[in-house]
Design an enzyme around this catalytic site. Sequence first.
Site, PDB file in Angstrom:
ATOM      1  CG  ASN A  90      -1.515   1.326   1.536  1.00  0.00           C
ATOM      2  OD1 ASN A  90      -2.453   1.772   0.876  1.00  0.00           O
ATOM      3  ND2 ASN A  90      -0.923   2.021   2.514  1.00  0.00           N
ATOM      4  CE1 TYR A 155       0.303   7.823  -6.997  1.00  0.00           C
ATOM      5  CE2 TYR A 155      -1.632   8.426  -8.278  1.00  0.00           C
ATOM      6  CZ  TYR A 155      -1.077   7.827  -7.169  1.00  0.00           C
ATOM      7  OH  TYR A 155      -1.895   7.230  -6.228  1.00  0.00           O
TER       8      TYR A 155
HETATM    9  P1  NAP Z   1      -1.013   8.656   2.708  1.00  0.00           P
HETATM   10  O1  NAP Z   1      -2.076   9.061   3.645  1.00  0.00           O
HETATM   11  O2  NAP Z   1      -0.032   9.679   2.244  1.00  0.00           O
HETATM   12  O3  NAP Z   1      -0.233   7.397   3.330  1.00  0.00           O
HETATM   13  C1  NAP Z   1       0.841   6.828   2.646  1.00  0.00           C
HETATM   14  C2  NAP Z   1       1.490   5.782   3.517  1.00  0.00           C
HETATM   15  O4  NAP Z   1       2.603   5.238   2.804  1.00  0.00           O
HETATM   16  C3  NAP Z   1       2.039   6.373   4.805  1.00  0.00           C
HETATM   17  O5  NAP Z   1       1.908   5.441   5.847  1.00  0.00           O
HETATM   18  C4  NAP Z   1       3.494   6.604   4.458  1.00  0.00           C
HETATM   19  O6  NAP Z   1       4.278   6.638   5.652  1.00  0.00           O
HETATM   20  C5  NAP Z   1       3.794   5.381   3.610  1.00  0.00           C
HETATM   21  N1  NAP Z   1       4.964   5.533   2.771  1.00  0.00           N
HETATM   22  C6  NAP Z   1       5.227   6.505   1.864  1.00  0.00           C
HETATM   23  N2  NAP Z   1       6.441   6.326   1.319  1.00  0.00           N
HETATM   24  C7  NAP Z   1       6.962   5.197   1.910  1.00  0.00           C
HETATM   25  C8  NAP Z   1       8.186   4.498   1.789  1.00  0.00           C
HETATM   26  N3  NAP Z   1       9.149   4.908   0.931  1.00  0.00           N
HETATM   27  N4  NAP Z   1       8.377   3.394   2.536  1.00  0.00           N
HETATM   28  C9  NAP Z   1       7.419   2.960   3.405  1.00  0.00           C
HETATM   29  N5  NAP Z   1       6.245   3.587   3.565  1.00  0.00           N
HETATM   30  C10 NAP Z   1       6.019   4.701   2.829  1.00  0.00           C
HETATM   31  O7  NAP Z   1      -1.643   8.035   1.378  1.00  0.00           O
HETATM   32  P2  NAP Z   1      -2.969   7.177   1.116  1.00  0.00           P
HETATM   33  O8  NAP Z   1      -3.929   8.060   0.440  1.00  0.00           O
HETATM   34  O9  NAP Z   1      -3.367   6.398   2.308  1.00  0.00           O
HETATM   35  O10 NAP Z   1      -2.391   6.204  -0.028  1.00  0.00           O
HETATM   36  C11 NAP Z   1      -2.073   4.852   0.189  1.00  0.00           C
HETATM   37  C12 NAP Z   1      -1.920   4.179  -1.173  1.00  0.00           C
HETATM   38  O11 NAP Z   1      -3.114   4.331  -1.919  1.00  0.00           O
HETATM   39  C13 NAP Z   1      -0.806   4.772  -2.049  1.00  0.00           C
HETATM   40  O12 NAP Z   1      -0.153   3.763  -2.755  1.00  0.00           O
HETATM   41  C14 NAP Z   1      -1.580   5.675  -3.001  1.00  0.00           C
HETATM   42  O13 NAP Z   1      -0.880   5.891  -4.208  1.00  0.00           O
HETATM   43  C15 NAP Z   1      -2.836   4.877  -3.191  1.00  0.00           C
HETATM   44  N6  NAP Z   1      -4.000   5.640  -3.637  1.00  0.00           N
HETATM   45  C16 NAP Z   1      -4.401   6.736  -2.952  1.00  0.00           C
HETATM   46  C17 NAP Z   1      -5.494   7.439  -3.412  1.00  0.00           C
HETATM   47  C18 NAP Z   1      -5.990   8.692  -2.729  1.00  0.00           C
HETATM   48  O14 NAP Z   1      -6.820   9.407  -3.324  1.00  0.00           O
HETATM   49  N7  NAP Z   1      -5.581   9.004  -1.525  1.00  0.00           N
HETATM   50  C19 NAP Z   1      -6.186   7.008  -4.547  1.00  0.00           C
HETATM   51  C20 NAP Z   1      -5.742   5.851  -5.192  1.00  0.00           C
HETATM   52  C21 NAP Z   1      -4.657   5.182  -4.731  1.00  0.00           C
HETATM   53  P3  NAP Z   1       5.696   7.388   5.773  1.00  0.00           P
HETATM   54  O15 NAP Z   1       5.593   8.650   4.995  1.00  0.00           O
HETATM   55  O16 NAP Z   1       5.843   7.547   7.228  1.00  0.00           O
HETATM   56  O17 NAP Z   1       6.714   6.430   5.206  1.00  0.00           O
END
Ligand code: NAP
Length: 259
Positions: A90, A155
């Site tokens: 994730n 992205y």
């Molecule tokens: P978020 O709130 O920014 O959370 C992202 C998580 O990933 C955090 O726990 C962050 O923790 C961790 N992370 C980031 N870089 C990392 C690394 N290099 N190593 C380990 N952990 C890492 O984002 P979210 O919206 O929950 O997104 C989660 C996933 O869903 C992502 O893959 C995103 O692309 C996908 N997604 C999101 C959306 C949306 O609209 N929000 C839509 C479609 C897909 P740290 O920064 O502490 O490492």
Amino acid sequence: MSGLAGRGAVVTGGGRGIGRAVAEALAAAGAAVVVCARSAAELESTAAAIREAGGDAHAIACDVTDPAAVERLAGEAGDRLGEVDILVNNAGASFAQPLRRLTLDQWNEALAVNATGPFLCTRAFLPAMVERGRGRVITVASVAGITGAPYIAAYAAAKHAAVGFVRAVAAEVAGSGVTVNAVCPGYVDTDMTRRSIDRIVEKTGRTEREARAAILERSPQGRLIAPTEVAHAVAFLCSDGAASINGEALVMDGGELRR
Ligand code: NAP
């Protein structure tokens, strides 16, 4: 729910947002969970909330773009969970930039966390699942892994890579008892989307309300998706009932791509 009792699950990016909701859903279904990300405090908060709710959870700090750190994660998760039956890739980050301003560093960063991370983690955990003849790997990609949109070239390229990776590995392990799938949500109500709204406000001078409306413009539901909705889909793909679903990219956008 106890459909995942006795299973060990690793959720990357489990400190907040979708990853936290996924970790909580898997734990509620009976799995013992390891959450990993870079921010230790957020991970501890997720793990503590799961334990308070009666679940089993551990926090392990790990940058999924670092091959050595991922190998350490695999070892430590094995120590905590025994067997790892479920991996949820994730961890991810979004990058918005018009192509002419997109730097090579930003491009590489987008690919590292959204595509190389799932590769490194899957390579670390999947072989033992195949050996045991049971397992689930789910990658949280995005609608940006299925289609394009302005300003998200890096992205979208990274998420398309993640979906292609899922489809290829699913074919490689087909029939082994392990399945490999992706979920592809539209905009979800998390910090990531809040940062996107802030960026629109900053770059265009629109109000927060206008920026949010711009993001929701194409959504048939006219709302952000709840992290728990994504978590439900992931939990289903982890269940025994989803054993025949392999190599799919489950789009969760309220039908936006079908209009
Ligand atoms: P978020 O709130 O920014 O959370 C992202 C998580 O990933 C955090 O726990 C962050 O923790 C961790 N992370 C980031 N870089 C990392 C690394 N290099 N190593 C380990 N952990 C890492 O984002 P979210 O919206 O929950 O997104 C989660 C996933 O869903 C992502 O893959 C995103 O692309 C996908 N997604 C999101 C959306 C949306 O609209 N929000 C839509 C479609 C897909 P740290 O920064 O502490 O490492």
